[in-house]
Motif scaffolding. Sequence first.
Motif, PDB file in Angstrom:
ATOM      1  N   TYR A   1       0.795  -1.238  -0.090  1.00 43.39           N
ATOM      2  CA  TYR A   1      -0.131  -0.110  -0.018  1.00 43.39           C
ATOM      3  C   TYR A   1       0.837   1.306   0.256  1.00 43.39           C
ATOM      4  CZ  TYR A   1      -2.927  -3.801   1.762  1.00 43.39           C
ATOM      5  OH  TYR A   1      -3.580  -4.791   1.912  1.00 43.39           O
ATOM      6  N   CYS A   2       2.384   1.135   0.339  1.00 40.91           N
ATOM      7  CA  CYS A   2       2.887   2.236   0.184  1.00 40.91           C
ATOM      8  C   CYS A   2       3.688   2.405  -0.969  1.00 40.91           C
ATOM      9  CB  CYS A   2       4.242   2.071   1.374  1.00 40.91           C
ATOM     10  SG  CYS A   2       3.515   1.835   3.095  1.00 40.91           S
ATOM     11  N   CYS A   3       3.192   1.659  -1.945  1.00 43.53           N
ATOM     12  CA  CYS A   3       3.915   1.919  -3.193  1.00 43.53           C
ATOM     13  C   CYS A   3       2.646   1.857  -4.432  1.00 43.53           C
ATOM     14  CB  CYS A   3       4.923   0.831  -3.579  1.00 43.53           C
ATOM     15  SG  CYS A   3       6.380   0.893  -2.621  1.00 43.53           S
ATOM     16  N   ILE A   4       1.685   2.663  -4.059  1.00 41.72           N
ATOM     17  CA  ILE A   4       0.646   2.887  -4.645  1.00 41.72           C
ATOM     18  C   ILE A   4       0.989   3.996  -5.731  1.00 41.72           C
ATOM     19  CG2 ILE A   4      -1.862   3.242  -5.187  1.00 41.72           C
ATOM     20  CD1 ILE A   4      -2.461   1.908  -2.688  1.00 41.72           C
ATOM     21  N   ASN A   5       0.838   3.667  -7.098  1.00 42.73           N
ATOM     22  CA  ASN A   5       1.224   5.015  -7.959  1.00 42.73           C
ATOM     23  C   ASN A   5      -0.086   5.619  -8.140  1.00 42.73           C
ATOM     24  OD1 ASN A   5       1.225   6.068 -10.913  1.00 42.73           O
ATOM     25  ND2 ASN A   5       3.035   4.955 -10.780  1.00 42.73           N
ATOM     26  N   ASN A   6       0.180   7.010  -7.951  1.00 45.98           N
ATOM     27  CA  ASN A   6      -0.731   8.020  -7.956  1.00 45.98           C
ATOM     28  C   ASN A   6      -1.578   8.074  -9.154  1.00 45.98           C
ATOM     29  OD1 ASN A   6      -0.270   8.715  -5.258  1.00 45.98           O
ATOM     30  ND2 ASN A   6       1.254  10.069  -5.905  1.00 45.98           N
ATOM     31  N   ILE A   7      -0.874   7.738 -10.578  1.00 45.28           N
ATOM     32  CA  ILE A   7      -1.405   7.874 -11.633  1.00 45.28           C
ATOM     33  C   ILE A   7      -2.222   6.581 -12.145  1.00 45.28           C
ATOM     34  CG2 ILE A   7      -0.915   8.091 -14.095  1.00 45.28           C
ATOM     35  CD1 ILE A   7       1.716   9.607 -13.479  1.00 45.28           C
ATOM     36  N   THR A   8      -1.587   5.462 -11.968  1.00 40.74           N
ATOM     37  CA  THR A   8      -2.295   4.319 -12.327  1.00 40.74           C
ATOM     38  C   THR A   8      -3.290   3.546 -11.036  1.00 40.74           C
ATOM     39  OG1 THR A   8      -0.328   2.858 -11.615  1.00 40.74           O
ATOM     40  CG2 THR A   8      -0.599   3.662 -13.860  1.00 40.74           C
ATOM     41  N   GLY A   9      -2.933   3.999 -10.050  1.00 47.57           N
ATOM     42  CA  GLY A   9      -3.725   3.395  -8.742  1.00 47.57           C
ATOM     43  C   GLY A   9      -3.149   2.243  -8.341  1.00 47.57           C
ATOM     44  N   THR A  10      -2.191   1.750  -9.143  1.00 46.76           N
ATOM     45  CA  THR A  10      -1.789   0.035  -8.607  1.00 46.76           C
ATOM     46  C   THR A  10      -0.553  -0.051  -7.907  1.00 46.76           C
ATOM     47  OG1 THR A  10      -0.666  -0.061 -10.771  1.00 46.76           O
ATOM     48  CG2 THR A  10      -2.993  -0.768 -10.699  1.00 46.76           C
TER      49      THR A  10
END
Length: 241
Positions: free
Chosen positions: A173-182
């Motif tokens: 959860y600490c590496c969720i990409n802000n653009i892709t949401g993954t």
Amino acid sequence: MQCFSFIKNMMVFFNTLIFLCGAALLAVGIWVSVDGPSFVKIFGPMSSSAMQFINVGYFLIAAGVVLFVLGFLGCYGAKSENKCALMTFFFILLIIFVAEIAAAVVALVYTTMAEEFLKMVVVPAIKKDYGSQKDFTQVWNYTMEGLKCCGFNNYTDFEDSPYFKENQLFPPYCCINNITGTAEEPCTMYEAHKNSVQGCFKQLLHDIRTNAVTVGGVAFGIGALELAAMIVSMYLYCHLK
């Protein structure tokens, strides 16, 4: 006279509903506290984590008792035209109303202080228990997944935690990409720093502010109902002989 009878009957009706809701909450609270395993079997493992984290059974008992007493006093006072019961009903509602206003003021004025206090309590708990205590870990996973956040402040809260020591990684959860949401896995320190996922406390505040109209509307509605109940109880009190 007809107006008095109508208000009296409505007071009895609504307080009967409050009384029954209080009794139901009280019964569920006692059940959860006494027979937790049965509750877990019915509602699943997530309920177990919630129970461990916030003692939901005791909360339900407390809320049930308050509603039970309020409903009984309001219903009995209106039905029997008992001034003492109506006055007690009024004062309990007044105390709750004042407490809600005080809590709102404290929340607005001391948000920063509350953040610092929670930081002192929550961050050490994460470093100590995340990855080793199953229930604690599950609660944080559900929270981070639901709010799209990471830790209390950010990914650094998980440094020195059992999870990090064992895996040399941060929660996904600490590496969720802000653009892709993954989530970008494995969640290394580089990826966590690059994505800069916001801490859960700030995310919660952001969500509350984003939905301020809804939250304010609900709070206003509850306050208006409490004021209306106090006015009605005083109306009946003043018109009784």
